[in-house]
Design a protein around this motif. Sequence first.
Motif, PDB file in Angstrom:
ATOM      1  N   ALA A 109       0.831  -1.204   0.000  1.00 54.09           N
ATOM      2  CA  ALA A 109       0.000   0.000   0.000  1.00 54.09           C
ATOM      3  C   ALA A 109       0.866   1.254   0.000  1.00 54.09           C
ATOM      4  CB  ALA A 109      -0.939  -0.007   1.198  1.00 54.09           C
ATOM      5  N   LYS A 110       1.955   1.252   0.772  1.00 48.44           N
ATOM      6  CA  LYS A 110       2.860   2.401   0.815  1.00 48.44           C
ATOM      7  C   LYS A 110       3.550   2.602  -0.533  1.00 48.44           C
ATOM      8  CE  LYS A 110       3.833   2.341   5.758  1.00 48.44           C
ATOM      9  NZ  LYS A 110       4.843   2.084   6.794  1.00 48.44           N
ATOM     10  N   LEU A 111       3.993   1.504  -1.144  1.00 46.59           N
ATOM     11  CA  LEU A 111       4.630   1.605  -2.453  1.00 46.59           C
ATOM     12  C   LEU A 111       3.648   2.130  -3.492  1.00 46.59           C
ATOM     13  CD1 LEU A 111       6.725  -1.672  -2.555  1.00 46.59           C
ATOM     14  CD2 LEU A 111       7.584   0.659  -2.339  1.00 46.59           C
ATOM     15  N   GLN A 112       2.419   1.628  -3.440  1.00 50.78           N
ATOM     16  CA  GLN A 112       1.404   2.076  -4.384  1.00 50.78           C
ATOM     17  C   GLN A 112       1.103   3.560  -4.198  1.00 50.78           C
ATOM     18  OE1 GLN A 112       0.197   0.371  -7.008  1.00 50.78           O
ATOM     19  NE2 GLN A 112      -0.642   2.349  -7.592  1.00 50.78           N
ATOM     20  N   ALA A 113       1.064   3.999  -2.948  1.00 50.68           N
ATOM     21  CA  ALA A 113       0.819   5.424  -2.675  1.00 50.68           C
ATOM     22  C   ALA A 113       1.949   6.281  -3.243  1.00 50.68           C
ATOM     23  CB  ALA A 113       0.665   5.651  -1.167  1.00 50.68           C
ATOM     24  N   THR A 114       3.171   5.794  -3.137  1.00 46.90           N
ATOM     25  CA  THR A 114       4.316   6.519  -3.695  1.00 46.90           C
ATOM     26  C   THR A 114       4.203   6.605  -5.217  1.00 46.90           C
ATOM     27  OG1 THR A 114       5.725   5.752  -1.885  1.00 46.90           O
ATOM     28  CG2 THR A 114       6.850   6.531  -3.873  1.00 46.90           C
ATOM     29  N   LEU A 115       3.828   5.495  -5.832  1.00 54.10           N
ATOM     30  CA  LEU A 115       3.659   5.480  -7.289  1.00 54.10           C
ATOM     31  C   LEU A 115       2.496   6.379  -7.699  1.00 54.10           C
ATOM     32  CD1 LEU A 115       4.571   4.397 -10.018  1.00 54.10           C
ATOM     33  CD2 LEU A 115       3.041   2.459  -9.665  1.00 54.10           C
TER      34      LEU A 115
END
Length: 176
Positions: free
Chosen positions: A163-169
């Motif tokens: 979820a954190k990686l997706q938010a960054t993307l």
Amino acid sequence: MRRLLSVTAVSGALLLLGTGCSSGKAAENTTAAPLPAISTPAAASAPAAGASAGAALPGEADAALSGNTAAICQQAAKTGGDAAKNFAQDLKLLIDAESSQDKDLVLKAKQKTARDVENYSFALKDMSKLAADAKLKAALADMGSQVTALKGDVRKINAERLAKLQATLDKACGNG
């Protein structure tokens, strides 16, 4: 029962991974032309089934994406969705193989999982190299490193980290 809950949670998180970038304005255009595929180690070794003589070669696909932030974001969303489906299937395959106690099936399942993880990591890093936008480049490179750190084991996937990686993307793509 605990494994089933784990599979369900990871599958849901993986599906979210593939949908983040597609929620922007690019997703509103349902008649958009298909995006060129990012080359992967598996794709580089064999032509795709049904590929025509006029189909774009991996280098041509890379050139079409190079520096095009919107196209890279769309491709990242598609690639993430495909990886999410593969990872969910791989997790089920691993559980089923281990339940059968067939060592050959377990080995094949682990090899397929490792290959799918490697392909996704390669695609992310490849898109990172093509990105001109510094935030997008960093987000994709970080995601590629995080996927590489799985070392082929989809059971290491942490829904919170995804979820954190997706938010960054999403932020790098202007969707959040």
